[in-house]
Scaffold this active site. Structure first.
Site, mmCIF file in Angstrom:
data_model
loop_
_atom_site.group_PDB
_atom_site.id
_atom_site.type_symbol
_atom_site.label_atom_id
_atom_site.label_comp_id
_atom_site.label_asym_id
_atom_site.label_seq_id
_atom_site.Cartn_x
_atom_site.Cartn_y
_atom_site.Cartn_z
ATOM 1 N N HIS A 41 0.821 -1.207 0.000
ATOM 2 C CA HIS A 41 0.000 0.000 0.000
ATOM 3 C C HIS A 41 0.858 1.261 0.000
ATOM 4 C CE1 HIS A 41 -3.972 1.843 0.834
ATOM 5 N NE2 HIS A 41 -3.194 2.835 1.242
ATOM 6 N N HIS B 210 -10.321 2.428 -1.887
ATOM 7 C CA HIS B 210 -10.570 1.968 -0.516
ATOM 8 C C HIS B 210 -11.402 0.696 -0.591
ATOM 9 C CE1 HIS B 210 -10.707 3.481 3.860
ATOM 10 N NE2 HIS B 210 -9.470 3.374 3.483
ATOM 11 N N ASN B 211 -10.811 -0.295 -1.294
ATOM 12 C CA ASN B 211 -11.558 -1.504 -1.630
ATOM 13 C C ASN B 211 -11.776 -2.416 -0.429
ATOM 14 O OD1 ASN B 211 -11.280 -0.480 -4.188
ATOM 15 N ND2 ASN B 211 -9.533 -1.764 -4.695
ATOM 16 N N ASP C 141 -0.893 13.841 5.427
ATOM 17 C CA ASP C 141 -2.027 13.275 6.139
ATOM 18 C C ASP C 141 -1.632 11.967 6.783
ATOM 19 O OD1 ASP C 141 -1.900 11.886 3.569
ATOM 20 O OD2 ASP C 141 -3.743 10.933 4.261
ATOM 21 N N GLU D 7 -4.680 3.598 12.376
ATOM 22 C CA GLU D 7 -5.134 4.381 11.237
ATOM 23 C C GLU D 7 -6.417 5.142 11.570
ATOM 24 O OE1 GLU D 7 -5.041 1.868 7.746
ATOM 25 O OE2 GLU D 7 -2.953 1.380 8.112
ATOM 26 N N GLN E 167 -8.943 7.972 11.891
ATOM 27 C CA GLN E 167 -9.145 8.936 10.801
ATOM 28 C C GLN E 167 -8.948 10.380 11.242
ATOM 29 O OE1 GLN E 167 -10.203 7.863 7.451
ATOM 30 N NE2 GLN E 167 -9.122 6.215 8.470
ATOM 31 N N ASP F 161 -3.630 7.408 -13.385
ATOM 32 C CA ASP F 161 -3.833 5.979 -13.582
ATOM 33 C C ASP F 161 -4.071 5.335 -12.228
ATOM 34 O OD1 ASP F 161 -0.876 6.762 -13.381
ATOM 35 O OD2 ASP F 161 -0.838 4.657 -12.789
ATOM 36 N N GLY G 115 -1.051 8.574 -9.477
ATOM 37 C CA GLY G 115 -1.650 7.263 -9.684
ATOM 38 C C GLY G 115 -1.528 6.447 -8.425
ATOM 39 N N SER H 168 -3.836 -0.993 -6.337
ATOM 40 C CA SER H 168 -4.378 -1.938 -5.366
ATOM 41 C C SER H 168 -4.341 -3.277 -6.076
ATOM 42 C CB SER H 168 -5.812 -1.508 -5.014
ATOM 43 O OG SER H 168 -6.507 -2.568 -4.408
#
Lengths: 965, 266
Positions: free
Chosen positions: A230, A293-294, A476, A518, A520, A708, A745, A748
């Site tokens: 990732h 964000h699959n 971020d 993680e 948010q 992409d 780009g 994933s």
């Protein structure tokens, strides 16, 4: 922990839309016997409040005095039993899951001068009728809740607030690696959810061997986060052996190579920041980023999609020295929503639930952020059942002078925004593993629920601080949390972090958990010492929590402490450069597909109705209208267009600087189905489609940047990797011809689902997003037909290219002749059409994509509420084609233009070398008529086309009301 | 006569402040942002302005009930001062979430000149947020600055916009006594409760309210997203039909008239 329970109910004489919606959901989940459902909103307030205060608060804040009543239950009271002839179900957030409403309740308590106590929320649905209690519970679990983040109780209310999480383990743990062989290292990686392979583990082992010590848990976790697919894109930056050549660093030598070769002068910053930046005008630039964000969306569609939106907004907010987000885009891929339940493998949610959850998640994050969602698309394929794709994009604007950032030694590390909890631990490494049947339960720790109001405050604070020039770098907290954010910012510098200062949502987190969580809505800033006080003051004014976490140094070491104890002390060079490059094998054997031998289409009209009703083409209005596409008042070209604002648009047009007509055109292209035949076709068609959409709306192909975004099933399998290389080669070749640089780009690459009996792998997808800068939004077009009597001009060449087409799909076929792009012709079409539009001689324009000529013409008619008459003999074709081939071929580089008869000569002059023809005209008679010379082929009423096109995703049953009028 | 000063309120979650500010500036006003914290610390600031605008958004996240937390804050710490501001001739505009805030605060419809919640803006009958352009008719109302008899197209974008009065009697008062300033109309120009012309199902098609003195206006749909000619969904058709772009979008009338009245009275 005991708590007051406050039930707020809609008064019986008032309508209760939430209850009605729950009734619809329970019925559609198969529950019989429902008479009515009424809703209750439940709140929990810690028992330490006294009753008078609880009642005061309930009356003033929780209850709407015009339509609601409320009931207060004492902390010791048991929940009242359901009334005879009824049951109730309570939906309760699971312990540890972020509850943004509870957060707001707590805030309201403080605002009213009441004690700051723990709060919670729940929802209750009171169901009247002859319903079977266990069936109700099952239906509620299926249709009113998601088991990953919510519990459902039958005829019971939550007993109280979740108790404390327990004491944190603050010790420094070392993980000995020295004596492990490769198998042992791999097992350690797997058991710990580190997602590192044997070679990577060995590199870590060697590194610590030379240091003469074992890594601490925090150090190992930091490496796993930083080296995750990732974060590091190790497949695309690795070496690939394909068809006799070795490609070193695939990304650098393909995608980035295009950008550097083209060297376009509008590119300001590419591939180095959170988002790609291009020049907008003399002062400002625009930046764009698209993410996926699959994984989280597969497990918990609402939270996953919402936090995806939140994440990509923070990417843009953290671009340069802070960019103001101006638009969201979203593209989804799902399994067909009508899929039978028994075809959905255990461990997967039903695709309709996924679709609804994802749409609600994007809605409930994007809208409160005050960022319009302006462009997107939705695609369907059975193989997305285990791995739905959720692409989320964001565009921002920033002063060009502030496009570069650089932290300095001595700068203070400041964390902004949300507090850290246990949510989202191992998200980065989780997304690098295949999903399987038990992921739903095993990975709930990786699920995040968004809190958009917190992010809005972060955004307001960051943009004010940016205006006052109060920080020298920003990024971020995304995948890997603080470990990635601070790790990246300190590269080449070094940092000392004091983690004990990090504000927590609740106690009980170990230091390594704080470091990689993680959670948010967090950003990290590098702040020059002398500006710290002012920055903290601005954050206070904006009600945004800001905390000093440490300092950037100059020794290139990353030191993380907790309460004075060192938990990690790492060489940043090894952290960022120590990852051994991968060498992967790739091969490609064309799949053996063949063209179907279909009998001639007897009823072209019926065939067209079937094509219009396919999910790939049908109206997405139900989705579009749930998104705010107007906020910020920049919209000059909307997602829906035409007389009744129900026609599909090709691209979004924005004028982001209020009072200026200078604009941005945004579009996308994707067709997963072509990938089943040839990924090269899929890739180049994605770029061509994005460019067609962009040009049709008035974008300038010579001032366009593209992105992409890869989603692949697997890259371990050489054939799958070969597909990826082949797609990349085709995409890059076309981008060189079109002179469109890639500016950003993402990838994933592990989208396969291991069901019990089979592995389901998604078709390889590259989403191409295109963004153009134009001088005047008043020179843009919409797709809806404007005037009866104007001519229909078809630009481009129609070929026998129905492989992967929607028409074949309606016949249950895939085919072989997938559309390919003629590079020279495609470039000429884009530029010729753009010249004609810029010269003002086109009334409307629409690109030809899924469903071909027939669908495009139908959509222009639906938008304009006009008919059209088309002569198929006039269509420029390659070779002789049958009627249905002319109408439904999906050949690329084609557009339909609406031209007033007296402007035809001007259009011809601008198109010069490009093949085109006048193929018909728009008519007041509301029929779509096809003929050959004088011989009629088909005549379909526009109202029939509109109904067929709107019905499939009319999920509220409200879209067809106006059709017959 | 100088440009009237317009206070554009900021608060956590309010997100339409930039376009509201720009629309007032375009209308000739002198707008500036004031954060709710600044206002609560020094409520006398209010008196320096001729117009107060509460923009749209999701104040404090809106997740208990839209606008309620901000309204509660304003009621507790600014209440009488706001009433006084209106009594002394100030104008107030609430758009979308801003309208929800004014209703919860009791400044609208305020039929009895005291801050009391008489109506609510509650969940759309669809039970979800929706963004669509609607057609509105301005009614003969008490509103001192909104001309009657206009047909306007503005975008609605809300999940809680169904205007419900406390009782049937009040609902009749709102209609008969000129509190209902704007109503949703159908394709024949008639006030409607039917979807999609009325996006939330509000009885009698109420889309906007004024107060007893006609100096406060609250609207669910957004004039702040329809004040420029290219905001209008049909702007390309307008160019074809008229040969040129209109000078304004349909929402501009609100800002222009508020500035005009505030200027005339200053």
């Amino acid at each position: 922990m005991q708590a007051w329970r406050i039930d707020v109910v809609v008064r019986p004489d008032q309508q209760d839309p939430m209850g009605d919606a729950a009734a619809r959901a329970l019925r559609s989940a198969g529950l019989d016997g429902i008479e009515s459902v009424r809703s209750r909103r439940g709140y929990l307030l810690a028992a330490e409040l006294d009753e008078a205060k609880v009642r005061l608060f309930a009356r003033a804040v929780l209850c709407d005095p015009v339509v609601d009543d409320f009931v207060v239950h004492a902390p010791t009271a048991t929940a009242p039993a359901p009334a005879p002839g009824s049951h109730f179900v309570a939906v309760v957030p699971r312990p540890g899951v972020t509850d943004p409403v509870a957060h707001s309740v707590q805030k309201a308590l403080v605002d009213m001068g009441l004690p700051d106590v723990a709060t919670g929320t729940y929802r209750v649905h009171d169901v009247r009728g002859r319903v079977d209690a266990p069936a109700l519970l099952a239906a509620a679990k299926k249709s009113l809740a998601n088991a990953v983040v919510q519990d459902v109780l039958l005829d019971a209310l939550p007993a109280g607030l979740p108790g404390s999480v327990g004491r944190a383990d603050l010790a420094v743990h070392t993980i000995p690696l020295a004596n492990l062989d490769r198998t042992g290292l791999e097992k350690l990686s797997k058991d710990g959810g580190l997602a590192l392979d044997g070679a990577e583990m060995e590199a870590i082992q060697r590194h610590f061997q030379t240091l003469g010590r074992a890594p601490t848990r925090m150090e190992l976790e930091t490496l796993a986060q930083t080296w995750s697919e990732h974060c590091k894109h190790k497949t695309l930056t690795g070496n690939v052996q394909f068809e006799g050549r070795t490609i070193t660093n695939l990304l650098k030598n393909t995608i980035a190579h295009v950008t550097h070769t083209l060297n376009r002068d509008f590119c300001v910053s590419v591939f180095v920041d959170n988002a790609g930046i291009i020049r907008f005008d003399d002062e400002d630039s625009v930046c764009i980023k698209v993410e996926t964000h699959n994984r989280p969306s597969a497990i918990e569609p609402f939270g996953g999609a919402g936090t995806g939106v939140g994440g990509v907004i923070r990417d843009v907010l953290g671009t340069g020295l802070g960019a103001r987000p101006i638009a969201n885009t979203d593209v989804f891929c799902f399994a067909p929503p009508e899929m039978r339940s028994d075809q959905v493998p255990p461990g997967c949610l039903h695709p309709l639930s996924v679709l609804k959850g994802v749409v609600a998640g994007v809605r409930d994050y994007g809208n409160p952020m005050g960022i319009p969602t302006v462009n997107g698309s939705v695609h369907f394929d059975e193989n997305f059942v285990g791995n739905p794709l959720v692409y989320v994009g964001n565009v921002g604007i920033l002063p060009t002078a502030r496009a570069k950032k650089q932290a300095h030694g001595g700068d203070v590390i400041v964390a902004l925004g949300g507090r850290t909890g246990r949510d989202g631990i191992h998200g980065a490494t989780f997304s690098s593993l295949a999903l399987h049947t038990e992921s739903e339960t095993l990975s709930s720790g990786a699920v995040q629920i968004g809190d958009p109001i917190t992010e809005r405050k972060v955004m307001d604070a960051v943009l004010r601080c940016a205006d006052e020039d109060l920080f020298s770098a920003i990024t971020d907290c995304g995948a890997g949390g603080f470990s990635s954010a601070i790790g990246e910012m300190s590269e080449g510098l070094g940092a000392v972090v004091e983690l004990e200062a990090a504000p927590l949502k609740y106690q009980g987190l170990a230091p390594w958990e704080i470091w990689i969580s993680e959670a948010q809505e967090r950003m990290v800033l590098a702040v020059p010492k002398e500006k710290l006080d002012r920055l903290l003051a601005v954050c206070r004014e904006e009600a945004c929590e800001a905390t000093v976490l440490g300092m950037f140094t100059g020794d290139n070491r990353l030191v993380v402490k907790f309460g004075g104890t060192v938990h990690a002390d790492m060489d940043l060079h090894f952290l960022h450069k120590g990852l051994p490059p991968r060498t992967l094998q790739a091969t490609w054997t064309p799949p053996a597909h063949r063209e179907p031998a279909l009998p001639p289409e007897k009823d072209i009209g019926r065939a067209l109705l079937a094509v219009m009703a396919d999910h790939a083409i049908c109206s997405k209005e139900w989705i579009v209208r749930q998104y705010d596409h107007e906020v910020q008042a920049a919209s000059a070209g909307k997602p829906l267009c035409g007389v009744r604002e129900d026609g599909p648009s090709d691209a979004a047009v924005l004028a982001p600087k209020l009072g200026s007509a200078r604009g941005v055109v945004l579009s996308n292209g994707l067709n997963p189905r072509y990938s089943r035949i040839d990924p090269a076709a899929m890739a180049e068609c994605a770029l061509d489609e994005a460019m067609r959409n962009l040009v049709a709306a008035g974008g300038d192909p010579d001032y366009t940047a593209v992105l992409d975004n890869y989603c692949w099933g697997s890259t371990q399998d050489p054939q799958a990797l070969g597909e990826l290389v082949r797609a990349t080669d085709a995409l890059c070749a076309l981008a060189l011809t079109y002179r469109t640089p890639f500016v950003s780009g993402k990838d994933s690459l592990h989208n396969e689902f291991k069901a019990k009996d089979r592995t389901i792998r998604i078709p390889g997808c590259i989403l191409v997003t295109a963004m153009s800068v134009i001088s005047d939004v008043r020179n843009t077009l919409s797709t809806d037909a404007k005037r009866a009597g104007s001519l229909l001009v078809l630009v481009g060449l129609t070929k026998d290219e129905l492989g992967g087409s929607v028409w074949y799909k309606t016949k249950g076929e895939l085919g072989r002749n997938v559309p390919r792009v003629d590079h020279a012709l495609g470039a000429a079409v884009l530029r010729g059409v753009h010249r004609a539009i810029a010269a003002g001689c086109v009334l409307s324009a629409h690109d030809l994509s899924e469903g071909g000529l027939a669908a495009a013409a139908a959509e222009m008619c639906i938008g304009g509420k006009l008919g059209a008459s088309l002569d198929l003999t006039a269509v420029p074709t390659q070779g002789t084609l049958r009627d249905e081939q002319v109408l439904f071929s999906e050949s690329q580089s084609r557009l339909l233009l609406e031209v007033a008869p007296d402007r035809l000569a001007d259009v011809r002059a601008n198109l010069h070398e490009v093949p085109f023809a006048v193929i018909g005209e728009f008519t007041t008679a509301r029929d779509l008529v096809f003929h050959r010379a004088r011989a009629p082929i088909a005549k379909v009423p526009i109202a029939d086309l509109e109904r067929a096109w709107k019905r499939p995703l009319d999920l509220d049953g409200t879209l067809l009301q106006e059709v017959s009028r | 006569m100088s440009s009237p000063r317009v206070l554009v309120l900021r608060a956590p979650g309010i997100n339409c402040e930039r376009e509201t500010l720009h629309a007032f500036a375009r209308a000739g006003g002198a707008p500036e942002f004031v954060h709710i914290r600044q206002l609560l610390e020094a409520p006398e600031r209010l008196d320096r302005f001729g117009v107060v605008a509460v923009p749209g958004g999701f104040s404090y996240g809106d997740d208990i009930s839209s606008g309620r937390v901000l309204a509660q804050e304003m009621k507790a710490r600014l209440g009488d001062r706001i009433l006084g501001f209106v009594e002394r001739g100030g104008l107030v505009l609430g758009i979308c979430n801003g309208f929800q805030v004014l209703v919860r605060l009791g400044l609208l419809p305020c039929t009895k000149n005291r801050l009391e919640e008489e109506v609510t803006l509650t969940h759309n009958l669809s039970n979800h947020y929706e963004c669509r352009w609607v057609t509105l008719r301005t009614e003969k109302s008490r509103c001192t600055f909104l001309p009657a008899g206009l047909t306007l197209r503005w975008p609605a974008a809300h999940g809680e916009g169904r205007l419900v009065a406390r009782d049937a009697n009040l609902q009749k008062v709102l209609l008969d006594e000129g509190y209902a300033a704007l109503r949703y109309v159908d394709d024949r120009g008639q006030p409607t409760e039917r979807y999609p012309w009325n996006p939330n199902g509000a009885p009698l098609g109420f889309a906007g309210l004024t107060n007893a003195s006609g100096r406060v206006l609250g609207v669910m749909p957004h004039p702040d997203r329809s004040y420029l000619p290219t905001h209008m969904p049909a702007w390309r058709r307008t160019v074809l039909d008229r040969g040129e772009l209109a000078h304004d979008g349909d929402g501009m009338v609100v800002f222009r008239e508020m500035v005009r009245v505030a200027k005339a009275e200053s």
